[in-house]
Design a protein around this motif. Structure first.
Motif, mmCIF file in Angstrom:
data_model
loop_
_atom_site.group_PDB
_atom_site.id
_atom_site.type_symbol
_atom_site.label_atom_id
_atom_site.label_comp_id
_atom_site.label_asym_id
_atom_site.label_seq_id
_atom_site.Cartn_x
_atom_site.Cartn_y
_atom_site.Cartn_z
ATOM 1 N N GLU A 3 -13.784 4.551 4.493
ATOM 2 C CA GLU A 3 -13.908 6.018 3.508
ATOM 3 C C GLU A 3 -12.957 6.943 4.338
ATOM 4 O O GLU A 3 -13.214 7.095 5.512
ATOM 5 C CB GLU A 3 -15.152 6.582 3.443
ATOM 6 N N ARG A 6 -13.846 12.159 0.582
ATOM 7 C CA ARG A 6 -15.081 12.225 -0.487
ATOM 8 C C ARG A 6 -14.950 13.689 -0.886
ATOM 9 O O ARG A 6 -15.119 14.669 -0.256
ATOM 10 C CB ARG A 6 -16.405 12.101 0.246
ATOM 11 N N THR A 7 -14.624 13.781 -2.035
ATOM 12 C CA THR A 7 -14.573 15.221 -2.801
ATOM 13 C C THR A 7 -15.104 15.179 -4.276
ATOM 14 O O THR A 7 -14.855 14.186 -4.864
ATOM 15 C CB THR A 7 -13.280 15.673 -2.619
ATOM 16 N N GLU A 29 -9.338 4.578 -5.292
ATOM 17 C CA GLU A 29 -10.240 5.578 -5.394
ATOM 18 C C GLU A 29 -11.652 4.917 -5.960
ATOM 19 O O GLU A 29 -11.546 3.987 -7.101
ATOM 20 C CB GLU A 29 -9.616 6.422 -6.558
ATOM 21 N N ASP A 31 -15.682 5.101 -7.238
ATOM 22 C CA ASP A 31 -16.695 5.925 -8.337
ATOM 23 C C ASP A 31 -16.030 6.869 -9.089
ATOM 24 O O ASP A 31 -16.420 7.953 -9.403
ATOM 25 C CB ASP A 31 -17.367 6.931 -7.106
ATOM 26 N N ARG A 46 -15.936 11.621 -5.574
ATOM 27 C CA ARG A 46 -15.212 10.358 -5.757
ATOM 28 C C ARG A 46 -14.817 10.133 -4.166
ATOM 29 O O ARG A 46 -14.659 10.717 -3.445
ATOM 30 C CB ARG A 46 -13.850 10.417 -6.707
ATOM 31 N N ARG A 47 -14.551 8.870 -3.998
ATOM 32 C CA ARG A 47 -14.120 8.362 -2.676
ATOM 33 C C ARG A 47 -12.864 7.872 -2.608
ATOM 34 O O ARG A 47 -12.340 7.066 -3.519
ATOM 35 C CB ARG A 47 -15.154 7.405 -1.899
ATOM 36 N N MET A 49 -10.523 5.475 -0.427
ATOM 37 C CA MET A 49 -10.843 4.458 0.729
ATOM 38 C C MET A 49 -9.502 3.729 1.267
ATOM 39 O O MET A 49 -8.474 3.648 0.205
ATOM 40 C CB MET A 49 -11.425 3.083 0.304
ATOM 41 N N LEU A 71 -16.163 13.298 5.277
ATOM 42 C CA LEU A 71 -17.194 13.599 4.167
ATOM 43 C C LEU A 71 -17.221 15.147 4.028
ATOM 44 O O LEU A 71 -17.385 16.048 4.693
ATOM 45 C CB LEU A 71 -18.447 13.006 4.814
#
Length: 71
Positions: A3, A6-7, A29, A31, A46-47, A49, A71
């Motif tokens: 990851e 994350r936002t 991307e 989620d 959303r993450r 990766m 994070l």
């Protein structure tokens, strides 16, 4: 995969993806479709990766462009 970001802000994700694409770093991307579960409110993050081998350089690219990875 690790990851990178994350936002809940889709503009940050789009900006980070553009920065990484400019350096030929493939990112994914996660989620994206979770908005179905939160009713479209956008409260679930959303993450972004990247591959394990690209994580260090991708983190440096984001920091150099004032996007705080993590994070």
């Amino acid at each position: 995969m690790k990851e990178l970001l994350r936002t809940t802000d889709p503009t940050v994700i789009a900006y980070a993806k553009m920065l990484l694409a400019g350096e030929d770093i493939t990112c994914f991307e996660f989620d994206v479709n979770m908005s179905v579960l939160d009713g479209g409110v956008g409260i679930l993050p959303r993450r972004l990766m990247v591959a394990d081998a690209d994580h260090f350089i991708a983190t440096a690219i984001l920091r150099d462009n004032e996007v705080e990875p993590g994070l």
